[in-house]
Write an enzyme that holds these catalytic residues in place. Structure first.
Site, PDB file in Angstrom:
ATOM      1  N   ASN A 128       0.740  -0.740   0.400  1.00 17.72           N
ATOM      2  CA  ASN A 128       0.209  -0.331  -0.075  1.00 17.72           C
ATOM      3  C   ASN A 128       1.006   1.212  -0.152  1.00 17.72           C
ATOM      4  OD1 ASN A 128      -3.351   0.479   0.243  1.00 17.72           O
ATOM      5  ND2 ASN A 128      -2.100   1.243   2.575  1.00 17.72           N
TER       6      ASN A 128
ATOM      7  N   LYS B  68      11.451 -20.180 -31.344  1.00 16.85           N
ATOM      8  CA  LYS B  68      11.426 -18.963 -31.492  1.00 16.85           C
ATOM      9  C   LYS B  68      10.414 -20.084 -32.777  1.00 16.85           C
ATOM     10  CE  LYS B  68      12.778 -16.635 -28.737  1.00 16.85           C
ATOM     11  NZ  LYS B  68      12.478 -15.876 -28.492  1.00 16.85           N
TER      12      LYS B  68
ATOM     13  N   LYS C 183       8.171 -17.703 -30.745  1.00 11.81           N
ATOM     14  CA  LYS C 183       6.990 -17.580 -29.751  1.00 11.81           C
ATOM     15  C   LYS C 183       5.857 -18.203 -29.377  1.00 11.81           C
ATOM     16  CE  LYS C 183       8.515 -14.093 -27.937  1.00 11.81           C
ATOM     17  NZ  LYS C 183       8.629 -13.167 -26.814  1.00 11.81           N
TER      18      LYS C 183
ATOM     19  N   ASP D 152       8.516 -20.226 -24.250  1.00 10.20           N
ATOM     20  CA  ASP D 152       8.532 -19.051 -24.604  1.00 10.20           C
ATOM     21  C   ASP D 152       7.311 -18.624 -23.288  1.00 10.20           C
ATOM     22  OD1 ASP D 152       8.752 -15.963 -24.494  1.00 10.20           O
ATOM     23  OD2 ASP D 152       9.811 -16.294 -26.412  1.00 10.20           O
TER      24      ASP D 152
ATOM     25  N   HIS E  93      10.365 -17.893 -15.579  1.00 11.79           N
ATOM     26  CA  HIS E  93      10.400 -16.707 -15.949  1.00 11.79           C
ATOM     27  C   HIS E  93       9.695 -15.879 -14.897  1.00 11.79           C
ATOM     28  CE1 HIS E  93       9.855 -14.556 -19.072  1.00 11.79           C
ATOM     29  NE2 HIS E  93      11.378 -15.354 -19.960  1.00 11.79           N
TER      30      HIS E  93
ATOM     31  N   HIS F 296      15.438 -16.582 -14.502  1.00 11.54           N
ATOM     32  CA  HIS F 296      16.105 -15.914 -15.567  1.00 11.54           C
ATOM     33  C   HIS F 296      16.736 -14.592 -14.925  1.00 11.54           C
ATOM     34  CE1 HIS F 296      15.019 -17.445 -18.979  1.00 11.54           C
ATOM     35  NE2 HIS F 296      13.765 -18.390 -19.195  1.00 11.54           N
TER      36      HIS F 296
ATOM     37  N   SER G   9      19.563 -14.822 -20.514  1.00  4.00           N
ATOM     38  CA  SER G   9      18.894 -15.742 -22.232  1.00  4.00           C
ATOM     39  C   SER G   9      18.609 -14.098 -21.664  1.00  4.00           C
ATOM     40  CB  SER G   9      18.049 -16.101 -21.373  1.00  4.00           C
ATOM     41  OG  SER G   9      17.279 -15.572 -21.358  1.00  4.00           O
TER      42      SER G   9
END
Length: 475
Positions: A123, A175, A177, A203, A294, A327, A379
């Site tokens: 808050n 890819k 993705k 992804d 991720h 990551h 990455s």
């Protein structure tokens, strides 16, 4: 009116607004080993003293409200209130301060990152007396850490499961993705794993869309994993993203992954939420699944230097909530990451103990006792020319993940994977022989090109690619 009620309503109570600093600024306070300590970067509004601003943060993130309330007399504020106990001006910044706040442990539910963040940052960030506010670091006491399970397995258990030692692990994000069918997606997974990678990855925004439903993807990826394992003799994995719209659906996907016998699943822990993440981490430990994390949406929270929350706090929260990989930026690629700061929170993820070191952005000494470590994942915009720097910076206990740097190879996916594996093995061998990767990195890669045409082709394609922008995340 009874005498008891009369006492509550009248003794020591005076209605109205009083300065926060009278109650919540306590420079004489000696912090306890059981306190949660927070370092806030505070930018007060003009005319607001730093002591009042720091006290306001302590108050609004613990027991305080905007006015005096008579129910304060029904509890012990001294036992439960947050305290701003120290203030440092930020060097080189005007009207900006690091305010240190101590929170009693009883303010927080055991084993709940959700409750910890709801209290500390829930808050106070909208408070009008502050122009900006950023949570730079937390010291989590051992007493609170022991209420969490932490990572499902940790670094050593993962290496034992995979039978991979003495080098970083290699990964690749598939890819494009979005848009591939499940069968074509599985084909790309197989080619990358067959070429020499340890992992491939969904992804973060691959969940269960019309072009590729989750169950189909899981089945084709499992087929790719088993085929690549049979042909290479190495254990392989694909981060199957179990993130879903509900916790029940997320667990259902993790159950299916376990039934397929794959080694690892994945979760987007910020968009998915800490409650969901902790639930999935518990399931993964109980059922032998590794958990890849991720950090999608992190930059919304941590990118601005003056407002929000630093990623080192999100990293600590993840280690509590549970994850085997996360990551963590690259230092050298396309995504944000200044070297010393990045290495600071990488150490917080992996090590049992980290000393206070302001030069690396670490505001508190932190002990993790027996909590397993988390593998940092590098990455984002990296390719074979970065391999020496990545090997030197991150060391063996890391995952180096090349998406475009694998699938963008001019000869295809499998040769792209071969190029990355050869580059990594060359760098690890050179390091083990005592060579200086920082100084000789390009030479090491060029030498390896002589016996790997796949690596030579990759080096030619990416020889001019650089992402040179000033990092916003500085001390």
């Amino acid at each position: 009116m009874s005498p008891q009620t009369e006492t509550k309503a009248s003794v020591g109570f005076k209605a109205g607004v009083k300065d926060y600093k009278l109650t919540y600024y306590t420079p004489e306070y000696q912090t306890l080993d059981t306190d949660i300590l927070a370092a806030f970067r505070v930018t007060p509004q003009p005319g607001v003293p730093p002591e009042e601003a720091g006290a306001a943060v302590a108050a609004e993130s613990s027991t305080g409200t905007w006015t005096t309330v008579w129910t304060d007399g029904l509890t012990s504020l001294d036992r439960y209130k947050g305290r701003c106990y120290h203030i440092d001006p930020v060097p080189g910044e005007e009207n900006q301060y690091i305010c240190y706040v101590a929170y009693p442990l009883d303010l927080f539910e055991e084993g709940s990152v959700t409750n910890m963040f709801t209290s500390i940052v829930g808050n106070v960030f909208g408070f009008k007396a502050l122009r900006a506010l950023r949570l730079e670091d937390l010291r989590i006491p051992v007493a609170y850490i022991k209420t969490f399970q932490g990572p499902p397995h940790g670094i050593q258990v993962e290496r034992d499961k995979l039978n991979k030692y003495g080098r970083p692990l290699l990964g690749c994000t598939i890819k494009p993705k979005l848009g591939l069918s499940a069968k074509n997606y599985g084909r790309a997974v197989y080619e990358c794993l067959r070429g020499g990678l340890d992992f491939t990855k969904d992804d973060e925004n691959v969940n269960s869309q019309p072009f590729m439903r989750w169950r189909d993807r899981f089945l084709f990826c499992a087929e790719a994993i088993y085929k690549a394992q049979a042909e290479t003799g190495e254990i392989k994995g694909h981060y199957l993203n179990a993130t879903a719209g509900t916790c029940e659906e997320m667990i259902k996907r993790a159950v299916f992954a376990r039934e397929l016998g794959v080694p690892i699943v994945m979760h987007d822990y910020i968009t998915g939420g800490f409650t969901a993440n902790t639930s999935l981490a518990h399931y993964c430990r109980d059922n032998g699944l590794l958990l890849h994390i991720h950090r999608a949406m992190h930059a919304v929270i941590d990118r601005q230097k003056n407002h929000g929350m630093h990623f080192r706090v999100l990293a600590k929260a993840l280690r509590l909530s549970g994850g085997d990989h996360i990551h963590a930026g690259t230092v050298v690629g396309k995504l944000e990451g200044e070297r010393e700061i990045t290495l600071g929170f990488v150490d917080l993820l992996r090590d049992d103990f980290t000393e206070k070191d302001r030069s690396r952005g670490i505001y508190f000494t932190q002990s993790w006792v027996s909590t397993p470590g988390v593998l940092p994942v590098a990455s984002g915009g990296i390719h074979v020319w970065h391999m020496p720097a990545l090997t030197e910076i991150f060391g063996d206990d890391s995952v180096l993940q090349f998406g475009g740097g694998t699938l963008g190879h001019p000869w295809g996916n499998a040769p792209g994977a071969v190029a990355n594996r050869v580059a990594l093995e060359a760098c690890v061998q050179a390091r083990n022989e005592g060579r200086d990767l920082a100084r000789e990195g390009n030479t090491i890669i060029r030498e390896a090109c002589k016996w790997s045409p796949e690596l030579a082709a990759a080096c030619e394609v990416w020889k001019e690619i650089k992402f040179e922008f000033q990092a916003m995340d500085t001390i």
